[in-house]
Design a protein around this motif. Structure first.
Motif, mmCIF file in Angstrom:
data_model
loop_
_atom_site.group_PDB
_atom_site.id
_atom_site.type_symbol
_atom_site.label_atom_id
_atom_site.label_comp_id
_atom_site.label_asym_id
_atom_site.label_seq_id
_atom_site.Cartn_x
_atom_site.Cartn_y
_atom_site.Cartn_z
ATOM 1 N N TRP A 105 8.630 5.528 -12.405
ATOM 2 C CA TRP A 105 9.047 4.250 -12.090
ATOM 3 C C TRP A 105 8.592 4.203 -10.589
ATOM 4 N N SER A 106 9.270 4.926 -9.805
ATOM 5 C CA SER A 106 8.826 4.715 -8.319
ATOM 6 C C SER A 106 7.316 5.019 -7.916
ATOM 7 N N CYS A 107 6.702 5.896 -8.540
ATOM 8 C CA CYS A 107 5.373 5.752 -8.401
ATOM 9 C C CYS A 107 4.718 4.731 -8.703
ATOM 10 N N VAL A 108 5.101 4.279 -10.159
ATOM 11 C CA VAL A 108 4.301 3.117 -10.761
ATOM 12 C C VAL A 108 4.443 1.789 -9.509
ATOM 13 N N LYS A 109 5.667 1.728 -9.157
ATOM 14 C CA LYS A 109 6.003 0.565 -8.064
ATOM 15 C C LYS A 109 5.123 0.819 -6.879
ATOM 16 N N ALA A 110 5.037 1.838 -6.355
ATOM 17 C CA ALA A 110 4.061 2.137 -4.916
ATOM 18 C C ALA A 110 2.773 2.008 -5.398
ATOM 19 N N ARG A 147 -1.034 -5.037 -1.529
ATOM 20 C CA ARG A 147 -1.582 -4.913 -0.198
ATOM 21 C C ARG A 147 -3.057 -4.844 0.018
ATOM 22 N N SER A 148 -3.637 -4.078 -0.805
ATOM 23 C CA SER A 148 -5.228 -4.030 -0.736
ATOM 24 C C SER A 148 -5.800 -5.441 -0.827
ATOM 25 N N ALA A 149 -5.396 -5.735 -2.098
ATOM 26 C CA ALA A 149 -5.849 -7.356 -2.103
ATOM 27 C C ALA A 149 -5.759 -8.361 -1.223
ATOM 28 N N ARG A 150 -4.220 -8.359 -0.604
ATOM 29 C CA ARG A 150 -4.203 -9.409 0.351
ATOM 30 C C ARG A 150 -5.066 -9.092 1.544
ATOM 31 N N LEU A 151 -5.236 -7.837 1.854
ATOM 32 C CA LEU A 151 -6.194 -7.557 2.803
ATOM 33 C C LEU A 151 -7.572 -7.785 2.807
ATOM 34 N N LEU A 152 -8.234 -7.695 1.594
ATOM 35 C CA LEU A 152 -9.389 -8.068 1.180
ATOM 36 C C LEU A 152 -9.384 -9.554 1.228
#
Length: 113
Positions: free
Chosen positions: A84-89, A96-101
């Motif tokens: 679950w931690s991996c999915v959230k990460a 973040r990538s979408a916001r940056l783009l």
């Protein structure tokens, strides 16, 4: 030669039942009831080769009571929480990538003077 299955390292074998079902994409199925993990690996490897190198294997039929006696306390919850931690990460990284783009997108040609 390293083992692809590594059955010797599995706590579920503490229940001492070595029953498995091996099946392939063609509809073949094989039930294995072996005396040890080493024999399970040996027979499952040979059958997998004959099945075309790809097979699915279902292990360790047991009741909930037997499972509680076999598993190391807390490991299943630990793995579920880790997943679950991996999915959230991954989701956070994608956001973040979408916001940056979107924030660094060049202006459209209609707004350039």
């Amino acid at each position: 030669m390293p083992s692809a299955f590594a059955l010797q390292m599995v706590t579920f074998t503490r229940q001492l039942r070595h029953a498995q079902v091996l099946c392939d994409d063609k509809g073949n199925a094989l039930v294995l009831e072996t005396v040890s993990n080493a024999w399970t690996e040996r027979l499952a490897r040979a059958a997998t080769v004959e099945m075309g190198g790809s097979a699915l294997l279902a292990f360790y039929p047991m009741s909930g009571r037997q499972a509680k006696a076999c598993v190391v306390c807390g490991t299943l919850s630990l793995y579920a929480n880790l997943a679950w931690s991996c999915v959230k990460a991954v989701c956070r990284t994608a956001i973040r990538s979408a916001r940056l783009l979107t924030s660094s997108a060049p202006p459209s040609s209609s707004t350039v003077a």
